[in-house]
Design a protein around this motif. Structure first.
Motif, mmCIF file in Angstrom:
data_model
loop_
_atom_site.group_PDB
_atom_site.id
_atom_site.type_symbol
_atom_site.label_atom_id
_atom_site.label_comp_id
_atom_site.label_asym_id
_atom_site.label_seq_id
_atom_site.Cartn_x
_atom_site.Cartn_y
_atom_site.Cartn_z
ATOM 1 N N MET A 11 0.833 -1.078 -0.055
ATOM 2 C CA MET A 11 0.133 0.069 0.025
ATOM 3 C C MET A 11 0.953 1.214 -0.025
ATOM 4 S SD MET A 11 -2.165 2.303 2.889
ATOM 5 C CE MET A 11 -0.969 1.644 3.815
ATOM 6 N N GLU A 12 1.993 1.136 0.765
ATOM 7 C CA GLU A 12 2.867 2.401 0.902
ATOM 8 C C GLU A 12 3.277 2.698 -0.563
ATOM 9 O OE1 GLU A 12 5.475 3.119 4.323
ATOM 10 O OE2 GLU A 12 4.449 1.578 5.255
ATOM 11 N N GLU A 13 3.884 1.763 -1.282
ATOM 12 C CA GLU A 13 4.445 2.084 -2.601
ATOM 13 C C GLU A 13 3.323 2.624 -3.256
ATOM 14 O OE1 GLU A 13 7.884 -1.369 -2.483
ATOM 15 O OE2 GLU A 13 6.626 -1.253 -4.173
ATOM 16 N N ALA A 14 2.111 1.747 -3.357
ATOM 17 C CA ALA A 14 1.252 2.527 -4.136
ATOM 18 C C ALA A 14 0.801 3.830 -4.257
ATOM 19 C CB ALA A 14 0.032 1.442 -4.057
ATOM 20 N N VAL A 15 0.716 4.284 -2.808
ATOM 21 C CA VAL A 15 0.158 5.688 -2.534
ATOM 22 C C VAL A 15 1.265 6.700 -2.973
ATOM 23 C CG1 VAL A 15 0.118 7.331 -0.554
ATOM 24 C CG2 VAL A 15 -1.120 5.057 -0.631
ATOM 25 N N GLN A 16 2.848 6.071 -2.791
ATOM 26 C CA GLN A 16 3.838 7.019 -3.323
ATOM 27 C C GLN A 16 3.788 7.259 -4.762
ATOM 28 O OE1 GLN A 16 7.750 5.957 -1.653
ATOM 29 N NE2 GLN A 16 6.685 4.299 -0.536
ATOM 30 N N ILE A 17 3.422 5.881 -5.513
ATOM 31 C CA ILE A 17 3.354 5.994 -6.863
ATOM 32 C C ILE A 17 2.110 7.108 -7.215
ATOM 33 C CG2 ILE A 17 2.637 4.963 -8.926
ATOM 34 C CD1 ILE A 17 4.413 2.550 -8.201
ATOM 35 N N CYS A 18 0.989 7.135 -6.507
ATOM 36 C CA CYS A 18 -0.046 8.083 -6.953
ATOM 37 C C CYS A 18 0.343 9.365 -6.768
ATOM 38 C CB CYS A 18 -1.175 7.837 -5.909
ATOM 39 S SG CYS A 18 -2.221 6.318 -6.339
ATOM 40 N N ARG A 19 1.119 9.739 -5.554
ATOM 41 C CA ARG A 19 1.597 10.838 -5.359
ATOM 42 C C ARG A 19 2.372 11.514 -6.570
ATOM 43 N NH1 ARG A 19 -0.910 14.389 -2.509
ATOM 44 N NH2 ARG A 19 -0.787 13.188 -0.546
ATOM 45 N N PRO A 52 6.987 10.395 -13.799
ATOM 46 C CA PRO A 52 7.766 9.965 -12.706
ATOM 47 C C PRO A 52 8.284 8.474 -13.066
ATOM 48 C CG PRO A 52 5.568 9.774 -12.380
ATOM 49 C CD PRO A 52 5.553 10.599 -13.870
ATOM 50 N N THR A 53 9.276 8.240 -12.049
ATOM 51 C CA THR A 53 10.045 6.962 -12.108
ATOM 52 C C THR A 53 10.268 6.769 -10.476
ATOM 53 O OG1 THR A 53 11.314 7.132 -14.120
ATOM 54 C CG2 THR A 53 12.243 5.546 -12.612
ATOM 55 N N PHE A 54 9.642 5.165 -10.402
ATOM 56 C CA PHE A 54 9.810 4.835 -8.974
ATOM 57 C C PHE A 54 10.472 3.230 -8.955
ATOM 58 C CE2 PHE A 54 7.906 2.527 -5.559
ATOM 59 C CZ PHE A 54 8.058 3.309 -4.546
ATOM 60 N N GLU A 55 10.890 2.989 -8.284
ATOM 61 C CA GLU A 55 11.413 1.592 -8.203
ATOM 62 C C GLU A 55 11.276 1.111 -6.530
ATOM 63 O OE1 GLU A 55 13.982 -1.764 -9.837
ATOM 64 O OE2 GLU A 55 13.605 0.219 -10.750
ATOM 65 N N GLY A 56 10.408 0.128 -6.345
ATOM 66 C CA GLY A 56 10.151 -0.171 -5.070
ATOM 67 C C GLY A 56 10.411 -1.750 -4.936
ATOM 68 N N ARG A 57 10.043 -2.141 -3.753
ATOM 69 C CA ARG A 57 10.177 -3.663 -3.593
ATOM 70 C C ARG A 57 9.174 -4.335 -4.334
ATOM 71 N NH1 ARG A 57 9.358 -6.959 2.108
ATOM 72 N NH2 ARG A 57 9.517 -8.816 1.408
ATOM 73 N N TYR A 58 7.723 -3.781 -4.459
ATOM 74 C CA TYR A 58 6.647 -4.385 -5.140
ATOM 75 C C TYR A 58 6.470 -3.830 -6.495
ATOM 76 C CZ TYR A 58 6.383 -6.426 -0.288
ATOM 77 O OH TYR A 58 6.604 -6.889 0.884
ATOM 78 N N TYR A 59 6.528 -2.730 -6.595
ATOM 79 C CA TYR A 59 6.130 -1.836 -7.722
ATOM 80 C C TYR A 59 7.245 -0.988 -8.311
ATOM 81 C CZ TYR A 59 1.290 -2.804 -5.720
ATOM 82 O OH TYR A 59 0.348 -3.417 -5.342
ATOM 83 N N ILE A 84 7.755 1.946 -11.817
ATOM 84 C CA ILE A 84 7.055 2.738 -12.939
ATOM 85 C C ILE A 84 8.553 3.274 -13.386
ATOM 86 C CG2 ILE A 84 4.788 2.818 -12.278
ATOM 87 C CD1 ILE A 84 5.519 5.922 -11.339
ATOM 88 N N LYS A 85 8.445 3.604 -14.831
ATOM 89 C CA LYS A 85 9.467 4.280 -15.481
ATOM 90 C C LYS A 85 8.799 5.193 -16.425
ATOM 91 C CE LYS A 85 13.763 3.859 -18.295
ATOM 92 N NZ LYS A 85 14.675 2.860 -18.862
ATOM 93 N N GLU A 86 9.162 6.606 -16.127
ATOM 94 C CA GLU A 86 8.548 7.617 -17.005
ATOM 95 C C GLU A 86 7.344 7.392 -17.290
ATOM 96 O OE1 GLU A 86 10.724 8.642 -20.327
ATOM 97 O OE2 GLU A 86 12.905 8.328 -18.860
ATOM 98 N N ALA A 87 6.333 7.105 -16.174
ATOM 99 C CA ALA A 87 5.097 6.988 -16.345
ATOM 100 C C ALA A 87 4.298 8.304 -16.723
ATOM 101 C CB ALA A 87 4.147 6.202 -15.084
ATOM 102 N N ARG A 88 3.141 7.937 -17.553
ATOM 103 C CA ARG A 88 2.132 9.213 -18.023
ATOM 104 C C ARG A 88 0.924 8.896 -17.099
ATOM 105 N NH1 ARG A 88 2.649 10.391 -23.938
ATOM 106 N NH2 ARG A 88 1.701 12.623 -23.226
ATOM 107 N N ASN A 89 0.370 10.215 -16.700
ATOM 108 C CA ASN A 89 -0.870 10.296 -16.111
ATOM 109 C C ASN A 89 -1.704 11.484 -16.995
ATOM 110 O OD1 ASN A 89 -3.070 10.195 -14.484
ATOM 111 N ND2 ASN A 89 -2.434 11.524 -13.004
#
Length: 179
Positions: free
Chosen positions: A1-9, A17-24, A26-31
């Protein structure tokens, strides 16, 4: 959940944004489309877990939706404030909401019969921590106790609402109690 919330923000606040966590990851994701609000919609985390959930609220959320009666609510808010202090965040930036079930009755006797029936099905602790039973006057007192304990907004489901009139009656009681 914490990683998902970080990605949302990140998705709300950054173009790619790019994010590399334990579970999730993203690389240069677009919203697209971008959020209307510059920082995106408020993030609400629901739950009262003292070690992980309330800590995640302190780190990442704009709103905290907790459960419990007045004493439990006070305790959870204190824990949340301690987590905020640990991460260097002003707790006034987090809106505290409380989720529960509302059983509005026409009399105190009817409310007690409802409470006993629900307690038989859900357990006594649930009826004390997650539900509000009563007629209009006693509901108003119980809601005031939740507000006094620190709830800034109250969210209710109405298990016995069968039509729009039931919802309207509950809304009138809540409006009166909280004004």
């Amino acid at each position: 959940m914490e990683e998902a919330v970080q990605i949302c923000r990140l998705m709300f606040t950054e173009e790619r944004p790019t994010f590399e966590g334990r579970y999730y990851r993203i690389k240069e994701a677009r919203n697209i489309p971008r959020p209307v609000q510059p920082s995106g919609p408020p993030i609400m985390i629901g739950g009262s877990g003292p070690k992980r959930t309330l800590r995640a609220v302190a780190r990442y959320a704009d709103m905290c939706n907790v459960f419990g009666g007045p004493e439990t609510l006070r305790k959870n808010i204190e824990i949340l404030h301690n987590h905020c202090a640990d991460v260097g965040r002003d707790p006034s930036g987090i809106k505290v909401t409380r989720l529960g079930s509302l059983f509005l009755a026409s009399s105190a006797d009817e409310a007690e019969q409802l409470r006993q029936g629900v307690a038989g099905a859900m357990g006594e602790e649930w009826t004390q921590e997650a539900a509000t039973f009563g007629d209009a006057d006693s509901v108003a007192e119980q809601l005031q106790a939740l507000v006094d304990a620190g709830a800034q907004e109250l969210i209710f489901n109405l298990p016995l609402a069968n039509n729009a009139d039931d919802v309207t009656a509950a809304g009138e009681v809540l409006k009166k109690a909280l004004s």
